[in-house]
Design a protein around this motif. Structure first.
Motif, short mmCIF file in Angstrom:
data_model
loop_
_atom_site.label_atom_id
_atom_site.label_comp_id
_atom_site.label_asym_id
_atom_site.label_seq_id
_atom_site.Cartn_x
_atom_site.Cartn_y
_atom_site.Cartn_z
N MET A 1 -4.34 7.98 7.28
CA MET A 1 -4.31 7.12 5.96
C MET A 1 -5.76 6.56 5.96
O MET A 1 -6.16 5.82 6.71
CB MET A 1 -3.05 6.00 6.05
CG MET A 1 -3.37 5.16 4.63
SD MET A 1 -2.18 3.78 4.83
CE MET A 1 -0.60 4.79 5.40
N ASP A 2 -6.28 6.27 4.72
CA ASP A 2 -7.20 5.62 4.43
C ASP A 2 -7.36 4.05 4.91
O ASP A 2 -6.57 3.48 4.36
CB ASP A 2 -7.89 5.91 3.06
CG ASP A 2 -9.26 5.15 2.72
OD1 ASP A 2 -9.33 4.76 1.42
OD2 ASP A 2 -9.98 5.36 3.61
N ARG A 3 -8.28 3.71 5.44
CA ARG A 3 -8.35 2.39 5.95
C ARG A 3 -8.25 1.21 4.58
O ARG A 3 -7.62 0.25 4.59
CB ARG A 3 -9.54 1.96 6.59
CG ARG A 3 -9.79 0.70 7.07
CD ARG A 3 -10.95 0.65 8.11
NE ARG A 3 -11.51 -0.62 8.74
CZ ARG A 3 -11.23 -2.06 8.58
NH1 ARG A 3 -10.44 -2.19 7.79
NH2 ARG A 3 -11.65 -3.03 9.24
N GLU A 4 -8.83 1.57 3.60
CA GLU A 4 -9.13 0.79 2.30
C GLU A 4 -7.73 0.67 1.78
O GLU A 4 -7.18 -0.13 1.29
CB GLU A 4 -10.06 1.34 1.40
CG GLU A 4 -11.57 1.42 1.92
CD GLU A 4 -11.95 -0.17 2.37
OE1 GLU A 4 -11.68 -0.78 1.47
OE2 GLU A 4 -12.91 0.00 3.29
N VAL A 5 -6.90 1.86 1.59
CA VAL A 5 -5.62 1.77 0.95
C VAL A 5 -4.67 0.99 1.82
O VAL A 5 -3.90 0.24 1.27
CB VAL A 5 -5.09 3.22 1.15
CG1 VAL A 5 -3.61 3.24 0.57
CG2 VAL A 5 -5.85 4.15 -0.05
N ARG A 6 -4.89 1.25 3.26
CA ARG A 6 -3.91 0.12 4.18
C ARG A 6 -4.10 -1.11 3.99
O ARG A 6 -3.33 -1.99 3.72
CB ARG A 6 -4.14 0.90 5.53
CG ARG A 6 -3.13 -0.08 6.47
CD ARG A 6 -3.61 0.59 7.88
NE ARG A 6 -2.52 0.18 8.82
CZ ARG A 6 -1.86 0.58 9.79
NH1 ARG A 6 -2.17 1.93 9.87
NH2 ARG A 6 -1.02 0.00 10.64
N LEU A 7 -5.61 -1.70 3.65
CA LEU A 7 -5.81 -3.06 3.57
C LEU A 7 -5.28 -3.77 2.49
O LEU A 7 -4.81 -4.60 2.57
CB LEU A 7 -7.22 -3.20 3.86
CG LEU A 7 -7.90 -3.17 5.17
CD1 LEU A 7 -9.38 -3.14 5.30
CD2 LEU A 7 -7.32 -4.41 5.73
N THR A 8 -5.26 -2.53 1.29
CA THR A 8 -5.02 -3.13 0.08
C THR A 8 -3.37 -3.41 0.06
O THR A 8 -2.82 -4.30 -0.45
CB THR A 8 -5.37 -1.96 -0.99
OG1 THR A 8 -6.58 -1.77 -1.15
CG2 THR A 8 -4.85 -2.51 -2.38
N ARG A 9 -2.76 -2.22 0.51
CA ARG A 9 -1.39 -2.29 0.67
C ARG A 9 -0.91 -3.83 1.43
O ARG A 9 0.15 -4.66 1.01
CB ARG A 9 -0.55 -1.18 1.54
CG ARG A 9 -0.56 0.20 0.76
CD ARG A 9 -0.12 1.11 1.59
NE ARG A 9 0.11 2.37 0.96
CZ ARG A 9 0.32 3.37 1.65
NH1 ARG A 9 0.84 3.45 2.80
NH2 ARG A 9 0.58 4.60 0.60
N MET A 10 -1.52 -3.96 2.65
CA MET A 10 -1.34 -5.08 3.44
C MET A 10 -1.45 -6.34 2.72
O MET A 10 -0.66 -7.49 2.76
CB MET A 10 -2.15 -5.28 4.71
CG MET A 10 -1.95 -4.06 5.86
SD MET A 10 -2.91 -3.93 7.12
CE MET A 10 -2.65 -5.62 7.76
N HIS A 11 -2.49 -6.55 1.94
CA HIS A 11 -3.03 -7.65 1.14
C HIS A 11 -1.81 -8.08 0.10
O HIS A 11 -1.48 -9.01 -0.08
CB HIS A 11 -4.28 -7.48 0.46
CG HIS A 11 -4.73 -8.53 -0.24
ND1 HIS A 11 -5.17 -9.83 0.08
CD2 HIS A 11 -4.80 -8.67 -1.76
CE1 HIS A 11 -5.29 -10.54 -1.20
NE2 HIS A 11 -5.02 -9.83 -2.36
#
Length: 180
Positions: A1-11
């Motif tokens: 999974m893309d790191r940016e997508v994961r960070l956005t979901r987490m945020h």
């Protein structure tokens, strides 16, 4: 999974739960069961700290200091090692005001490897007489009391001599070996 997508979901989840780290981790696992390594509550805590400190999801990249390994710096490090080869690399770097990585690179280039100095068993001049005296004393005690050594003498694999008992580990190190 893309790191940016994961960070956005987490945020988003962190915002929804009102910075509840354990609740955020639980919600993430429920919403995205396909994620094989879902973020832990510590991951959400680090994300919140990064956002608070930098105001963004990602930390700004720190500039890497390139090691200086040529010229007068090399000579200073080599001279310092010749003078005191037992000094730690960290202390040497502080003393010379040179990045630690530069010192490590120079030392490694000279086929030296960092190690910790440890004490080992060693026979010194005069030990023969002391050992003989100790053995005679022990035999006298044994004649007086056959259980003397069972009650008194024991060892925990530490250095044990007739001069001292030291609790350091009995391991060896070398400054020119390739193993660390």
């Amino acid at each position: 999974m893309d790191r940016e997508v994961r960070l956005t979901r987490m945020h988003r989840i962190l915002t929804e739960t009102g910075n509840n780290f354990a609740g955020s981790a639980r919600t993430y696992r429920e919403r995205f069961p396909e994620d094989e390594q879902p973020p832990s509550r510590q991951s959400f805590r680090r994300l919140a700290a990064t956002e608070a400190e930098h105001g963004v999801l990602k930390r700004p990249r720190e500039q890497r200091i390139k090691p200086v390994v040529d010229g007068p710096v090399r000579e200073e490090v080599e001279n310092a090692i010749r003078e005191n080869g037992r000094q730690s690399l960290r202390r040497l770097a502080r003393t010379l005001q040179v990045p630690r990585e530069s010192v490590r690179t120079i030392v490694k280039g000279q086929s030296f490897y960092p190690y910790k100095h440890v004490r080992l068993h060693k026979l010194c001049p005069g030990d023969d007489e002391r050992r003989l005296t100790y053995c005679r004393w022990g035999l006298d005690r044994l004649r007086e009391d056959p259980d003397f050594y069972r009650r008194v003498c024991h060892t925990d694999e530490a250095i044990f001599t007739n001069l001292e008992i030291s609790r350091t580990a009995n391991t060896a190190g070398s400054s020119t070996s390739g193993s660390e």
